[in-house]
Motif scaffolding. Structure first.
Motif, mmCIF file in Angstrom:
data_model
loop_
_atom_site.group_PDB
_atom_site.id
_atom_site.type_symbol
_atom_site.label_atom_id
_atom_site.label_comp_id
_atom_site.label_asym_id
_atom_site.label_seq_id
_atom_site.Cartn_x
_atom_site.Cartn_y
_atom_site.Cartn_z
ATOM 1 N N TRP A 23 0.969 -1.224 0.064
ATOM 2 C CA TRP A 23 -0.008 0.028 0.030
ATOM 3 C C TRP A 23 1.011 1.163 -0.192
ATOM 4 C CZ3 TRP A 23 -4.062 -1.254 4.181
ATOM 5 C CH2 TRP A 23 -5.074 -2.114 3.679
ATOM 6 N N LEU A 24 2.124 1.285 0.641
ATOM 7 C CA LEU A 24 2.825 2.381 0.886
ATOM 8 C C LEU A 24 3.721 2.591 -0.590
ATOM 9 C CD1 LEU A 24 4.046 1.967 4.674
ATOM 10 C CD2 LEU A 24 2.579 3.795 3.756
ATOM 11 N N GLY A 25 3.826 1.559 -1.081
ATOM 12 C CA GLY A 25 4.595 1.856 -2.512
ATOM 13 C C GLY A 25 5.983 1.972 -2.453
ATOM 14 N N MET A 26 6.518 1.802 -1.342
ATOM 15 C CA MET A 26 8.246 1.941 -0.918
ATOM 16 C C MET A 26 8.665 0.728 -1.355
ATOM 17 S SD MET A 26 8.454 1.659 3.192
ATOM 18 C CE MET A 26 7.445 3.007 3.363
ATOM 19 N N PRO A 27 10.072 0.855 -1.908
ATOM 20 C CA PRO A 27 10.872 -0.332 -2.379
ATOM 21 C C PRO A 27 11.055 -1.036 -1.354
ATOM 22 C CG PRO A 27 12.210 1.772 -2.574
ATOM 23 C CD PRO A 27 10.910 2.162 -2.347
ATOM 24 N N TYR A 28 11.216 -2.600 -1.473
ATOM 25 C CA TYR A 28 11.367 -3.323 -0.367
ATOM 26 C C TYR A 28 11.776 -4.795 -0.895
ATOM 27 C CZ TYR A 28 6.671 -5.323 -1.084
ATOM 28 O OH TYR A 28 5.718 -6.153 -1.440
ATOM 29 N N ARG A 29 12.565 -5.579 -0.153
ATOM 30 C CA ARG A 29 12.516 -6.942 -0.265
ATOM 31 C C ARG A 29 11.725 -8.093 0.822
ATOM 32 N NH1 ARG A 29 15.991 -7.567 -4.774
ATOM 33 N NH2 ARG A 29 17.299 -5.815 -5.117
ATOM 34 N N LEU A 30 11.844 -9.127 0.491
ATOM 35 C CA LEU A 30 11.295 -9.916 1.254
ATOM 36 C C LEU A 30 12.153 -11.322 1.633
ATOM 37 C CD1 LEU A 30 7.616 -10.168 -0.064
ATOM 38 C CD2 LEU A 30 8.347 -9.077 1.999
ATOM 39 N N SER A 31 12.107 -11.756 2.841
ATOM 40 C CA SER A 31 12.819 -12.776 3.068
ATOM 41 C C SER A 31 11.982 -13.768 3.829
ATOM 42 C CB SER A 31 14.040 -12.458 4.293
ATOM 43 O OG SER A 31 14.863 -13.596 4.301
ATOM 44 N N ARG A 32 11.923 -14.933 3.180
ATOM 45 C CA ARG A 32 10.952 -16.229 3.746
ATOM 46 C C ARG A 32 11.581 -16.780 5.000
ATOM 47 N NH1 ARG A 32 6.550 -18.349 1.204
ATOM 48 N NH2 ARG A 32 6.074 -20.447 1.697
ATOM 49 N N GLY A 218 6.233 -1.616 -4.362
ATOM 50 C CA GLY A 218 7.799 -1.492 -4.657
ATOM 51 C C GLY A 218 8.514 -2.802 -4.638
ATOM 52 N N TYR A 219 7.778 -3.991 -4.738
ATOM 53 C CA TYR A 219 8.406 -5.168 -4.244
ATOM 54 C C TYR A 219 9.723 -5.378 -5.383
ATOM 55 C CZ TYR A 219 8.976 -10.275 -4.211
ATOM 56 O OH TYR A 219 9.507 -11.682 -4.165
ATOM 57 N N LEU A 220 10.923 -5.635 -4.765
ATOM 58 C CA LEU A 220 12.012 -5.848 -5.637
ATOM 59 C C LEU A 220 12.477 -7.263 -5.580
ATOM 60 C CD1 LEU A 220 14.036 -2.693 -4.522
ATOM 61 C CD2 LEU A 220 12.425 -2.863 -6.669
ATOM 62 N N GLY A 221 11.926 -8.162 -5.134
ATOM 63 C CA GLY A 221 12.362 -9.712 -5.073
ATOM 64 C C GLY A 221 12.798 -10.216 -3.718
ATOM 65 N N ASN A 222 12.947 -11.357 -3.674
ATOM 66 C CA ASN A 222 13.448 -11.958 -2.285
ATOM 67 C C ASN A 222 14.954 -12.121 -2.410
ATOM 68 O OD1 ASN A 222 10.711 -12.934 -2.157
ATOM 69 N ND2 ASN A 222 10.889 -14.744 -2.883
ATOM 70 N N ILE A 223 15.363 -12.139 -0.874
ATOM 71 C CA ILE A 223 16.740 -12.385 -0.480
ATOM 72 C C ILE A 223 16.762 -13.389 0.711
ATOM 73 C CG2 ILE A 223 16.246 -10.468 1.362
ATOM 74 C CD1 ILE A 223 19.499 -10.099 1.014
ATOM 75 N N ASP A 224 17.581 -14.532 0.701
ATOM 76 C CA ASP A 224 17.557 -15.466 1.428
ATOM 77 C C ASP A 224 18.204 -15.054 2.968
ATOM 78 O OD1 ASP A 224 20.374 -15.885 1.384
ATOM 79 O OD2 ASP A 224 20.109 -17.284 -0.218
ATOM 80 N N VAL A 225 17.789 -15.790 3.862
ATOM 81 C CA VAL A 225 18.118 -15.175 5.182
ATOM 82 C C VAL A 225 19.792 -14.998 5.357
ATOM 83 C CG1 VAL A 225 17.996 -15.908 7.762
ATOM 84 C CG2 VAL A 225 15.979 -16.341 6.281
#
Length: 251
Positions: A23-32, A218-225
């Protein structure tokens, strides 16, 4: 650096932070983080969050922040112009903080006894007692929130806020435990349905289920732990303690 959100599966409350970032639209990555794996509690994620829970956030400044309420307030402070959050000291901020606090305490913790039974089992009598207690707590929390919502479109009024993002991540837990009849809470059903129609919520579901996910933010993809851990350690090695030593080298 762009923020990195560590989200837990299955069905972690971190779901709400993913929705908020979209919702905020800021760039970020996710780590599962696979929370049911045997090595989860003793693995490298413990360096990021010693409590071993999700969500956790590496901020744009390289710091690590944990706990949903703290993360949502941090993210909201960078997106006040969106109307999803408000400046501290305003009545609107107080209202948002109050709702987040309710969701984080009464609503969230009402599921605690049921999650314990789900994850740990136990003797039949103990399981029955915990289930009865959990059923009472969940029903009361839903009944109270039903009254708070009333006929408003969103939790705080006529437009959505980060409280709605947090709500949808927790409310789905009722489907795991089957202890309420959702028809008893028509206002909450209405809110849940309109949130489930939201592209950010659909995106968060797809991410959790490892299905093709289309970001509207702004999702930029995943990054592992392991890679995220390297970032945190590098940042810590640059920060001196009060004696001028690297924090990584301090005892």
């Amino acid at each position: 650096m762009e923020p990195v959100l560590f989200y837990g599966v299955p069905s972690g409350c971190s779901f709400g932070s993913i929705v908020a970032l979209e919702w905020l639209g800021m760039p970020y990555r996710l780590s599962r983080i696979e929370m049911i794996k045997d090595d989860f509690m003793s693995g490298s994620y413990r360096f990021i969050n010693p409590v071993g829970e999700t969500p956790a956030l590496i901020t744009s400044g390289g710091a690590v922040l944990t706990e949903s309420m703290a993360i949502l307030n941090h993210l909201g402070a960078g997106g006040i112009e969106t109307g999803l959050a408000f400046a501290q000291g305003t009545p609107e901020f107080d209202g948002l903080n109050r709702m987040l606090a309710y969701l984080n305490t009464s609503f969230f913790t009402s599921f605690g006894p049921l999650w314990y039974v789900y994850e740990h089992g136990g003797e039949a009598a103990a399981k029955a007692a915990l289930t009865d207690y959990g059923r009472f707590k969940v029903r009361k929390a839903h009944a109270d929130l039903e009254v708070m919502l009333g006929d408003r479109r969103w939790l705080l009024g006529d437009h959505k806020t980060l409280a709605d993002a947090y709500f949808i991540g927790i409310s789905r837990w009722a489907d795991y435990h089957d202890v309420i009849d959702r028809a008893d809470y028509p206002n909450l059903v209405r809110l849940s349905r309109q949130l489930e129609d939201d592209p950010a919520v659909a995106f968060a579901h797809a991410i959790e289920e490892e299905k093709p996910a289309r970001s509207a933010g702004g999702y930029l993809g995943n990054i592992d732990v392991a890679d995220a851990l390297t970032l945190v350690r590098q940042d810590a090695s640059r920060i001196p303690d009060r004696n001028g030593r690297s924090l990584m080298g301090a005892s």
